[in-house]
Design a protein around this motif. Structure first.
Motif, PDB file in Angstrom:
ATOM      1  N   VAL A   1       4.954   4.714   0.766  1.00 26.93           N
ATOM      2  CA  VAL A   1       4.911   3.754   1.805  1.00 26.93           C
ATOM      3  C   VAL A   1       3.513   3.665   2.492  1.00 26.93           C
ATOM      4  N   LYS A   2       2.893   2.588   2.050  1.00 30.90           N
ATOM      5  CA  LYS A   2       1.566   2.266   2.803  1.00 30.90           C
ATOM      6  C   LYS A   2       0.472   3.114   2.399  1.00 30.90           C
ATOM      7  N   CYS A   3       0.713   3.925   1.242  1.00 26.04           N
ATOM      8  CA  CYS A   3      -0.089   4.859   0.901  1.00 26.04           C
ATOM      9  C   CYS A   3      -1.542   3.903  -0.044  1.00 26.04           C
ATOM     10  N   GLN A   4      -2.192   3.496   0.723  1.00 26.50           N
ATOM     11  CA  GLN A   4      -3.385   2.401   0.015  1.00 26.50           C
ATOM     12  C   GLN A   4      -4.421   3.155  -0.762  1.00 26.50           C
TER      13      GLN A   4
ATOM     14  N   ARG B   1       4.969  -1.422   0.125  1.00 25.13           N
ATOM     15  CA  ARG B   1       3.772  -1.817   0.846  1.00 25.13           C
ATOM     16  C   ARG B   1       2.471  -1.121   0.533  1.00 25.13           C
ATOM     17  N   CYS B   2       2.472  -0.823  -1.022  1.00 26.02           N
ATOM     18  CA  CYS B   2       1.400  -0.027  -1.457  1.00 26.02           C
ATOM     19  C   CYS B   2       0.461  -1.314  -2.133  1.00 26.02           C
ATOM     20  N   LEU B   3      -0.676  -1.635  -1.374  1.00 20.30           N
ATOM     21  CA  LEU B   3      -1.644  -2.644  -1.948  1.00 20.30           C
ATOM     22  C   LEU B   3      -2.408  -2.374  -3.000  1.00 20.30           C
TER      23      LEU B   3
ATOM     24  N   SER C   1       5.203 -10.943   5.123  1.00 17.92           N
ATOM     25  CA  SER C   1       5.209 -11.198   6.478  1.00 17.92           C
ATOM     26  C   SER C   1       4.558  -9.978   7.445  1.00 17.92           C
ATOM     27  N   TRP C   2       4.557  -8.711   7.088  1.00 18.74           N
ATOM     28  CA  TRP C   2       4.142  -7.638   7.514  1.00 18.74           C
ATOM     29  C   TRP C   2       2.480  -7.595   7.615  1.00 18.74           C
ATOM     30  N   LEU C   3       2.129  -8.385   6.764  1.00 16.61           N
ATOM     31  CA  LEU C   3       0.625  -8.515   6.562  1.00 16.61           C
ATOM     32  C   LEU C   3       0.062  -9.317   7.766  1.00 16.61           C
TER      33      LEU C   3
END
Length: 467
Positions: free
Chosen positions: A390-393, A416-418, A464-466
C-alpha cells in the motif's frame, strides 16, 4: 409434517439460519410455529420495533429461550418512534432467563436504572455497549456485581463511564476474559491497573484512546506511578490491541508487553513512545506470537513527541526474528503524514524477519524504504502466501515482475502504488500463479491489464485520494 418425529423437526429447523426463512417456515403449521419459537435463541431489534416495549414483550414471550439479543438504533431519528428505554431491559430480565449475550448500540434512553434490571440475569456472560450516553459507572458497577459470570465487557464511546469501583470489582472476581474500552474519555491507560489480579485471567484486551483527546489526557495522568507497586502478570493474554495510546517507560500499558507469555496477536496502532526495549521485552516473553501489526505515527503528528520521541529501529525487528519463531502475519504501516526523518526500520530489518520466521502474510503500508531490491529478496521467502503493498512508491514494474518467482505466493494486493503499470503484471497473465489479485487506486494499472492475471481479480479505480 405432523407425522415427522420431534427430533427430525428440530434438526430441520437448526439447519435454517436465515431469520426470514425461519419466520416463513414457522407459518406452515402450528407445530412448526411452536417448535421454532422454542428453538430461536437469537434476536436483533431496532428502529422497526414499535411500540417498542410492547413489541419486545411479545417477542420475548414468543421466543422464551433467547440467549443472544442485539438492540441497535443506528440511524435512529425521532420520527421513527420511541426507542427502547429502561422498561425494555426490565422485559428482558423478566422474560429471558437464558440471556447470555447482550449488545446495545446507540440506545440513548437506557440509563443506570436499566442496567440495574440486568443485574438479575445470572447467566449473562457478555455485555457490549456502543454509544450509551446515559450510562455511568454506577450502572456498570450494579451490573457486574449482579452478573457473576460476566466474562466479556465492551465499552465504546460511553462518555459518562469512568473507572472506579467496577474495574476493581471485576479484578477481584477474576471472571473477565475479554475487555474492550474504546474512546471512553473518562477512562485512561493508567486506570487498567485497577484490574489488579484480574489481569491474570484476561485473554483479550482492546484499548483505544480518542485521538482528539489523547494529548491533554496524557499530561493529566503523569502523576504518581501505581504500576511500579504492582506485580503485573498476564499469563493467559492471547490478544492485545492498543490504539492511540501513550507508551511510558515502566508504567501503563507498556508494562504489559513483556508480561504475556501466551500472546498470539498484537496490534499497536499510532501508539506514541514505543521503543526498542518494549519490543525486545515482548519478544523475550511471547514466543507464541503469530501476528503483529504496527502502525507508527509521524514525528510531526503531535507536540508530545518532543519529549517522547519514537525509538523503534531494526533492533525491534531483529528481536522479533530471534524470539518469535511462530510469527506468520506481519503488518508495518506508517501514518499518512510525511514519513518520519528519524532512524526507524529499514529494508534489511524486514528481510531478517522474512528469513527467520515462517511469514505467510506480509503487509507494507507507506514504507518508502522498501523497493525493488526488497522484492528481489522476497523471492527466497519460502512461506509467503499473501503480499499486500500500500503506497509503496519505490516499488516499480521491475519489482512486480519478480512476483512470478515467489515460491508460494497466491494472493497479491496492490493499493495506491504509483510506480506499477500494466507491464509489471504481464508475466502473471495466463500463468495461473495467483489465486487472487486485488488492484485499487493504482493510477498506471488499467482494468484490461489485470484480466487473466489471477483466478480471481478485483479492480477499483478512485483517484480522489490524490487531490
Amino acid at each position: 409434517m405432523e407425522d415427522l418425529p420431534e427430533v427430525l423437526v428440530f434438526d430441520i429447523l437448526k439447519r435454517i439460519s436465515n431469520s426470514a426463512d425461519r419466520n416463513s417456515v414457522s407459518l406452515v403449521c402450528k407445530r412448526l410455529y411452536a417448535i421454532e419459537g422454542e428453538q430461536r435463541d437469537f434476536l436483533r431489534v431496532g428502529c422497526g420495533l414499535h411500540p417498542a416495549t410492547e413489541a419486545l414483550t411479545s417477542l420475548c414471550i414468543r421466543f422464551p429461550n433467547l440467549k443472544k439479543v442485539e438492540i441497535v438504533y443506528s440511524g435512529w431519528m425521532s420520527n421513527l418512534g420511541k426507542q427502547l428505554d429502561n422498561q425494555g431491559l426490565l422485559v428482558l430480565s423478566s422474560h429471558c432467563p437464558c440471556l447470555a449475550e447482550l449488545t446495545m448500540s446507540f440506545c440513548s434512553f437506557i440509563n443506570d436504572t436499566g442496567l440495574g434490571y440486568l443485574a438479575s440475569c445470572g447467566k449473562l456472560r457478555s455485555l457490549k455497549l456502543n454509544f450509551a450516553p446515559a450510562i455511568s459507572s454506577n450502572g456498570i458497577l450494579s451490573l457486574v456485581v449482579g452478573c457473576k459470570n460476566l466474562s466479556t465487557l465492551h465499552l465504546i464511546r460511553c462518555m459518562r463511564v469512568s473507572s472506579v469501583e467496577w474495574l476493581e470489582y471485576l479484578g477481584k472476581v477474576g471472571t473477565l476474559e475479554d475487555l474492550s474500552i474504546k474512546n471512553c474519555r473518562a477512562i485512561g491507560e493508567d486506570d487498567l491497573i485497577k484490574l489488579g489480579p484480574g489481569l491474570r485471567k484476561l485473554k483479550r484486551l482492546e484499548f483505544e484512546v480518542d485521538a482528539y483527546y489523547r494529548y491533554p489526557k496524557a499530561y493529566d495522568h503523569f502523576v504518581g506511578d501505581r504500576w511500579k507497586r504492582h506485580q503485573i502478570c498476564c499469563e493467559e493474554m492471547k490478544e492485545i490491541s492498543l490504539i492511540n495510546c501513550i507508551m511510558t517507560p515502566s508504567r501503563g500499558l507498556s508494562c504489559l508487553l513483556g508480561k504475556c507469555q501466551a500472546l498470539e496477536k498484537l496490534l499497536l496502532d499510532m501508539c506514541i513512545g514505543l521503543k526498542d526495549s518494549d519490543m525486545i521485552a515482548l519478544s523475550q516473553q511471547s514466543s507464541n506470537l503469530r501476528s503483529i501489526s504496527l502502525r507508527l505515527p509521524s514525528q510531526f503528528l503531535a507536540p508530545v513527541l518532543v519529549n517522547t520521541p519514537l525509538r523503534l529501529t531494526n533492533e525491534s525487528l531483529k528481536a522479533l526474528a530471534r524470539g518469535c519463531p511462530m510469527l506468520e502475519v506481519v503488518e508495518l504501516s506508517f501514518s499518512d503524514v510525511e514519513f518520519p526523518s528519524f532512524s526507524c526500520f529499514s529494508q534489511d530489518g524486514i528481510l531478517v524477519l522474512i528469513q527467520s520466521c515462517p511469514i505467510r502474510v506480509l503487509t507494507l503500508n507507506s514504507t518508502c524504504f522498501f523497493n525493488n531490491s526488497g522484492m528481489e529478496a522476497l523471492c527466497s521467502a519460502q512461506f509467503l502466501q499473501t503480499l499486500e503493498l500500500v503506497k509503496c512508491q519505490e516499488v516499480s514494474d521491475e519489482g512486480i515482475l519478480l512476483v512470478i518467482h515467489f515460491p508460494c505466493l497466491t494472493n497479491l494486493k496492490l493499493r495506491r502504488c504509483l510506480g506499477v503499470t500494466d507491464n509489471g503484471l504481464k508475466p502473471l497473465v495466463g500463468s495461473q500463479k495467483l489465486e487472487s489479485l486485488t488492484v485499487e487506486d493504482c493510477t498506471l494499472i488499467s482494468e484490461e491489464g489485470v484480466q487473466g492475471a489471477a483466478r480471481s481479480v478485483s479492480y477499483r479505480q478512485d483517484l480522489s485520494w490524490l487531490y
